[in-house]
Scaffold this active site. Sequence first.
Site, PDB file in Angstrom:
ATOM      1  N   CYS A   8       0.836  -1.206   0.000  1.00 51.76           N
ATOM      2  CA  CYS A   8       0.000   0.000   0.000  1.00 51.76           C
ATOM      3  C   CYS A   8       0.872   1.258   0.000  1.00 51.76           C
ATOM      4  O   CYS A   8       1.759   1.400   0.847  1.00 51.76           O
ATOM      5  CB  CYS A   8      -0.928   0.002   1.201  1.00 51.76           C
ATOM      6  SG  CYS A   8      -2.013   1.452   1.246  1.00 51.76           S
ATOM      7  N   LYS A  47       2.319  -9.575   0.703  1.00 51.85           N
ATOM      8  CA  LYS A  47       1.872  -8.940  -0.536  1.00 51.85           C
ATOM      9  C   LYS A  47       2.727  -7.704  -0.758  1.00 51.85           C
ATOM     10  O   LYS A  47       2.911  -6.901   0.164  1.00 51.85           O
ATOM     11  CB  LYS A  47       0.399  -8.552  -0.465  1.00 51.85           C
ATOM     12  CG  LYS A  47      -0.142  -8.005  -1.788  1.00 51.85           C
ATOM     13  CD  LYS A  47      -1.651  -7.817  -1.749  1.00 51.85           C
ATOM     14  CE  LYS A  47      -2.181  -7.456  -3.140  1.00 51.85           C
ATOM     15  NZ  LYS A  47      -1.838  -6.081  -3.529  1.00 51.85           N
ATOM     16  N   GLY A 120      -3.127  -7.204 -10.138  1.00 48.63           N
ATOM     17  CA  GLY A 120      -3.037  -5.936 -10.846  1.00 48.63           C
ATOM     18  C   GLY A 120      -3.573  -5.996 -12.263  1.00 48.63           C
ATOM     19  O   GLY A 120      -2.999  -6.679 -13.112  1.00 48.63           O
ATOM     20  N   GLY A 121      -4.695  -5.305 -12.519  1.00 45.71           N
ATOM     21  CA  GLY A 121      -5.190  -5.133 -13.877  1.00 45.71           C
ATOM     22  C   GLY A 121      -5.786  -6.365 -14.521  1.00 45.71           C
ATOM     23  O   GLY A 121      -5.984  -6.392 -15.742  1.00 45.71           O
ATOM     24  N   GLY A 141      -8.658  -8.013  -7.324  1.00 46.17           N
ATOM     25  CA  GLY A 141      -9.118  -7.114  -6.276  1.00 46.17           C
ATOM     26  C   GLY A 141     -10.292  -6.252  -6.717  1.00 46.17           C
ATOM     27  O   GLY A 141     -11.454  -6.611  -6.537  1.00 46.17           O
TER      28      GLY A 141
END
Length: 240
Positions: A8, A47, A120-121, A141
């Site tokens: 994050c 992560k 991601g993506g 996510g």
Amino acid sequence: EINLNCGCPSERVQRGAFGACLMAEPQLVADCVKAMVDAVDVPVTVKHRIGIDKVESYEFVRDFVGTVSEAGCRTFIVHARNAWLKGLSPKQNREIPPLRYALVHRLKHDFPALRFSVNGGIQTDAQVHEHLRLLDGVMVGREAYHNPWWLAGWDESFFDAAPNALTREDVEAQMCDYMAREAAEHGTPWSNVARHMLGLRNGLPGARRWRQVWSDHRLKTLPPHEVMARAHAVAVADPA
């Protein structure tokens, strides 16, 4: 499972000295992992991003994984973007730094005994299948939140299960049962639950009007199943 967040990029998280800024201190992360591994019987996973700021060398993330794995972490979930610690919001950090999936694939090649999932993506079954040829897992996510019905076919697509017989309406009705139960047992307004299912009809005609009804706090005194009936009525009447 205990998952340590080293991904994050928000400034508030940085002020707490966790999140993506921890990638700059791999030995500290390793010490944290070792302390947790020694104290618990469940897996400790990490992560992380593939880099921080504009440092784009593969060696940076390779050395991070190597150091942390020596402390007992066997599973890494890798968001395949750098985290820019200055100059971008968390939302921009999910969009502007380029995706570099090849670095995650390379980590698996260099550390074959470890488990790697990519994040991601990822928005299609084809992408998931492609990554699973090279990696141990895929983490979805935002797309899972905004388009949850995509997941309804996963058991069939990825685990050889029978086709899912549930419809979106079945799921919505079960959610209404849950809302009613939460209200009766805990006094939870149905809107607290409904706001998390607003992507259920993503892509269907009338989805915008359906979302508007479920977001209308003027209806908060009505039973959830009645709100569901109204939402479907307006979706059918105005399918644009």
